[in-house]
Structure formats: C-alpha cells, structure tokens
Design a protein around this motif. Structure first.
Motif, mmCIF file in Angstrom:
data_model
loop_
_atom_site.group_PDB
_atom_site.id
_atom_site.type_symbol
_atom_site.label_atom_id
_atom_site.label_comp_id
_atom_site.label_asym_id
_atom_site.label_seq_id
_atom_site.Cartn_x
_atom_site.Cartn_y
_atom_site.Cartn_z
ATOM 1 N N ALA A 118 0.831 -1.205 0.000
ATOM 2 C CA ALA A 118 0.000 0.000 0.000
ATOM 3 C C ALA A 118 0.868 1.259 0.000
ATOM 4 N N PHE A 119 1.988 1.200 0.725
ATOM 5 C CA PHE A 119 2.885 2.358 0.755
ATOM 6 C C PHE A 119 3.480 2.622 -0.621
ATOM 7 N N LEU A 120 3.740 1.563 -1.364
ATOM 8 C CA LEU A 120 4.354 1.721 -2.679
ATOM 9 C C LEU A 120 3.360 2.156 -3.750
ATOM 10 N N ASN A 121 2.060 1.854 -3.524
ATOM 11 C CA ASN A 121 1.075 2.085 -4.579
ATOM 12 C C ASN A 121 0.167 3.288 -4.335
ATOM 13 N N LEU A 122 -0.186 3.566 -3.082
ATOM 14 C CA LEU A 122 -1.158 4.614 -2.805
ATOM 15 C C LEU A 122 -0.552 5.995 -2.978
ATOM 16 N N THR A 123 -1.338 6.896 -3.560
ATOM 17 C CA THR A 123 -0.881 8.273 -3.773
ATOM 18 C C THR A 123 -0.690 9.008 -2.451
ATOM 19 N N SER A 124 -1.513 8.687 -1.458
ATOM 20 C CA SER A 124 -1.416 9.366 -0.161
ATOM 21 C C SER A 124 -0.066 9.087 0.503
ATOM 22 N N TRP A 125 0.394 7.836 0.429
ATOM 23 C CA TRP A 125 1.695 7.504 1.017
ATOM 24 C C TRP A 125 2.824 8.135 0.215
ATOM 25 N N ALA A 126 2.667 8.202 -1.105
ATOM 26 C CA ALA A 126 3.683 8.866 -1.922
ATOM 27 C C ALA A 126 3.777 10.346 -1.575
ATOM 28 N N SER A 127 2.614 10.969 -1.332
ATOM 29 C CA SER A 127 2.612 12.378 -0.929
ATOM 30 C C SER A 127 3.269 12.556 0.436
ATOM 31 N N PHE A 128 3.013 11.616 1.342
ATOM 32 C CA PHE A 128 3.639 11.693 2.661
ATOM 33 C C PHE A 128 5.156 11.574 2.554
ATOM 34 N N GLU A 129 5.633 10.669 1.711
ATOM 35 C CA GLU A 129 7.075 10.517 1.557
ATOM 36 C C GLU A 129 7.709 11.764 0.961
ATOM 37 N N LEU A 130 7.063 12.370 -0.013
ATOM 38 C CA LEU A 130 7.580 13.598 -0.604
ATOM 39 C C LEU A 130 7.545 14.747 0.402
ATOM 40 N N LEU A 131 6.510 14.760 1.257
ATOM 41 C CA LEU A 131 6.440 15.770 2.312
ATOM 42 C C LEU A 131 7.617 15.630 3.272
ATOM 43 N N MET A 132 7.908 14.395 3.678
ATOM 44 C CA MET A 132 9.031 14.164 4.585
ATOM 45 C C MET A 132 10.352 14.534 3.922
ATOM 46 N N LEU A 133 10.472 14.238 2.641
ATOM 47 C CA LEU A 133 11.694 14.604 1.918
ATOM 48 C C LEU A 133 11.833 16.119 1.843
ATOM 49 N N SER A 134 10.711 16.814 1.685
ATOM 50 C CA SER A 134 10.752 18.270 1.659
ATOM 51 C C SER A 134 11.186 18.832 3.003
ATOM 52 N N LEU A 195 23.498 20.517 0.142
ATOM 53 C CA LEU A 195 22.921 20.222 -1.170
ATOM 54 C C LEU A 195 23.547 18.979 -1.776
ATOM 55 N N LEU A 196 24.864 18.876 -1.750
ATOM 56 C CA LEU A 196 25.546 17.767 -2.398
ATOM 57 C C LEU A 196 25.245 16.438 -1.701
ATOM 58 N N LEU A 197 25.245 16.437 -0.369
ATOM 59 C CA LEU A 197 25.063 15.184 0.358
ATOM 60 C C LEU A 197 23.618 14.698 0.345
ATOM 61 N N TRP A 198 22.655 15.603 0.190
ATOM 62 C CA TRP A 198 21.255 15.190 0.140
ATOM 63 C C TRP A 198 20.766 14.932 -1.280
ATOM 64 N N SER A 199 21.517 15.380 -2.287
ATOM 65 C CA SER A 199 21.039 15.286 -3.670
ATOM 66 C C SER A 199 20.809 13.841 -4.098
ATOM 67 N N THR A 200 21.669 12.915 -3.652
ATOM 68 C CA THR A 200 21.513 11.514 -4.042
ATOM 69 C C THR A 200 20.223 10.924 -3.500
ATOM 70 N N GLN A 201 19.909 11.234 -2.251
ATOM 71 C CA GLN A 201 18.670 10.732 -1.660
ATOM 72 C C GLN A 201 17.457 11.337 -2.353
ATOM 73 N N VAL A 202 17.522 12.613 -2.703
ATOM 74 C CA VAL A 202 16.404 13.258 -3.403
ATOM 75 C C VAL A 202 16.191 12.618 -4.768
ATOM 76 N N ILE A 203 17.268 12.386 -5.490
ATOM 77 C CA ILE A 203 17.166 11.755 -6.815
ATOM 78 C C ILE A 203 16.606 10.347 -6.689
ATOM 79 N N TYR A 204 17.027 9.630 -5.648
ATOM 80 C CA TYR A 204 16.571 8.254 -5.456
ATOM 81 C C TYR A 204 15.057 8.195 -5.239
ATOM 82 N N VAL A 205 14.545 9.068 -4.368
ATOM 83 C CA VAL A 205 13.108 9.056 -4.081
ATOM 84 C C VAL A 205 12.309 9.565 -5.268
ATOM 85 N N LEU A 206 12.776 10.635 -5.893
ATOM 86 C CA LEU A 206 12.047 11.181 -7.033
ATOM 87 C C LEU A 206 12.007 10.207 -8.205
ATOM 88 N N SER A 207 13.095 9.485 -8.421
ATOM 89 C CA SER A 207 13.124 8.533 -9.529
ATOM 90 C C SER A 207 12.095 7.438 -9.345
#
Length: 272
Positions: A118-134, A195-207
């Motif tokens: 459900a975490f991988l498929n639901l839009t609500s969980w995806a929004s929560f993960e992006l919120l935490m990344l923000s 910026l440099l140290l967090w960029s890899t994690q941001v790219i990983y989640v966004l991808s």
C-alpha cells in the motif's frame, strides 16, 4: 546539534543498518522493533537537520540584527525552539511505523522490515514521503541558502564600510576582514555540503515516485544515498563547531590533559 547527530548515528547506523546486516536474528529484527527504529531514525534526522537551521537563524539574527540579539538569541529561546522542533519531528515521524511490514516469519514471530504494498502504490503515502523529503532536504536547504546568503551579504557590505572608514593602504592586513572572509566561506560551505550530500537521496526518491523507477530496497544506489544522508547530519555540526575558537581551545586542553597527567606521574615516580 551534536546530540541530535549522535542520535542519528545510534538509530540509523547502529540500530538499523549495522544490527539488521550483522545481527539478523537479534530482537532488533522483529518487525515492531524494526518499525519503531524507523520512526526514531526519521525523527532524529529531522531534529538534526532543523537544529542546524535553527542555529543558522540564530547566527543570522546575531550578526545582521544586533538590536534583537539580546531579546531573541537567548538560552531560553533556544530551549523553546529545540523543544518544539523535537516534539514536531517525533509526531510527524509516527506514520512511518505503519509503512513497514514483516519480511518473513520465524516461529510465528514477524521479522524484518519491508515497505508494504500500500505504501508503494497509494498516492497518499507517496505524498507523505515527498512531504518528509521536503522537510528533511528541500525546505532546510532553501532556508540555509537564504539565511547564509543574507548573512554573507551583510558581512560583505559591512566590510566595504569598514574598508572605507579605515582608508586601508595596499598590503595592509586587517584581521577583522580576514575573519569576515572566513565567515563567508564557512556559510557557503554549509549550504553546498547540504545540497551535495542530500542530492543523491532526493534523486533516489524522485526517480521512484515521479518517474516510476522500481523501488529496489538494498540496492547500491540506496546504500550510497543513505550513507551520504547520514553523513550530512554530521558535517554541519563539525563545520560550525570546529571553526569556533573556544571549542578548539577546549579540544587542545582535552588532548594536553592526559599528557600532563602522564608527565606528572613520571616526575612523581622519579622523585620518589
């Protein structure tokens, strides 16, 4: 800041990564315990990042607004802000507990932690993960960049005024200006390292979330992203603290003190 970074090392590195990798049959691998460690690691990371932002804001006010320094840059204000950040980080990290499910069962005991479907498929969980990344990366970086830029601008402008008042001759060294130039370099090192140290994690989640790349747990890219993310929680504290004169003096005293005790013990032994 140092305590928050230490909590990241304990929860993210020791209790999660090291324990899960080298002690897979320990109680830390039980699913409820593992899920709790995920919540603690997320909360510790948020606290570490936002403590750095709060410290940067404090330095910005102390340098650029001398009239509010005595009112807001106090121990009481710092304690209140740290308390609010800590409580908020813990509360907003609680949903991570419900994203984890057991990887397998051993003697009817759920073990391991993997993301639920459900975490991988639901839009609500995806929004929560992006919120935490923000909250962990984007907003802190923008604030650090803004505050450090304004602080650097203030330092440069006051430096020009100082040079005009001193009517400095060519080749004349100004210790105050040297300190200010070092401060500008320090401020931009903070922003660029974050910026440099967090960029890899941001790219990983966004991808995975935006472009639909499969969410591969345990991949090399995920390991590198996690390593850089954990490293980022430590670098800012190191950069800030090691550049402080009082801290360097305390470090020198801490190194010299055991040598002093050994020398004193040897002298007393020879005298007897």
């Amino acid at each position: 800041m140092s305590m928050a970074d230490l909590l990241v090392i304990i929860t993210e590195v020791l209790l999660r990564t090291v324990a899960m990798m080298y002690f897979p049959r320990s109680f830390l691998n039980i699913t409820p315990v593992c899920s709790t460690n995920t919540v603690l690691a997320c909360a510790a990371t948020l606290i570490s990042v936002w403590f750095t932002v709060a410290f940067t804001l404090d330095r910005f006010l102390a340098i650029c607004y001398q009239n509010v320094k005595a009112k807001y840059c106090t121990e009481r204000t710092a304690s209140v802000i740290m308390g609010i950040v800590s409580v908020f980080s813990c509360l907003i990290s609680v949903p991570w507990y419900f994203t984890m499910g057991p990887e397998y069962n051993m003697h009817y005991i759920p073990r391991g932690c993997i993301f639920k479907q459900a975490f991988l498929n639901l839009t609500s969980w995806a929004s929560f993960e992006l919120l935490m990344l923000s909250l962990m990366a984007w907003f802190p970086f923008l604030l650090l960049l803004l505050l450090n830029s304004l602080t650097a601008r203030h330092i440069l402008m006051s430096g020009r005024v100082r040079r005009g008042l001193r009517d400095r001759k060519p080749g004349d060294n100004d210790p105050e200006m040297e300190n200010r130039r070092k401060s500008v370099v320090l401020l931009f090192c903070i922003s660029s390292s974050f910026l440099l140290l967090w960029s890899t994690q941001v790219i990983y989640v966004l991808s995975e979330r935006v472009f639909g790349t499969p969410y591969v747990k345990g991949s090399e890219f995920e390991s590198v992203a996690l390593m850089l993310q954990v490293l980022c929680t430590c670098t800012n504290t190191v950069i800030y603290v090691l550049t402080q004169n009082k801290f360097r003096e305390q470090m020198k005293s801490a190194v010299r003190y055991p040598i002093y005790l050994i020398v004193k013990l040897v002298k007393n032994r020879n005298a007897s």
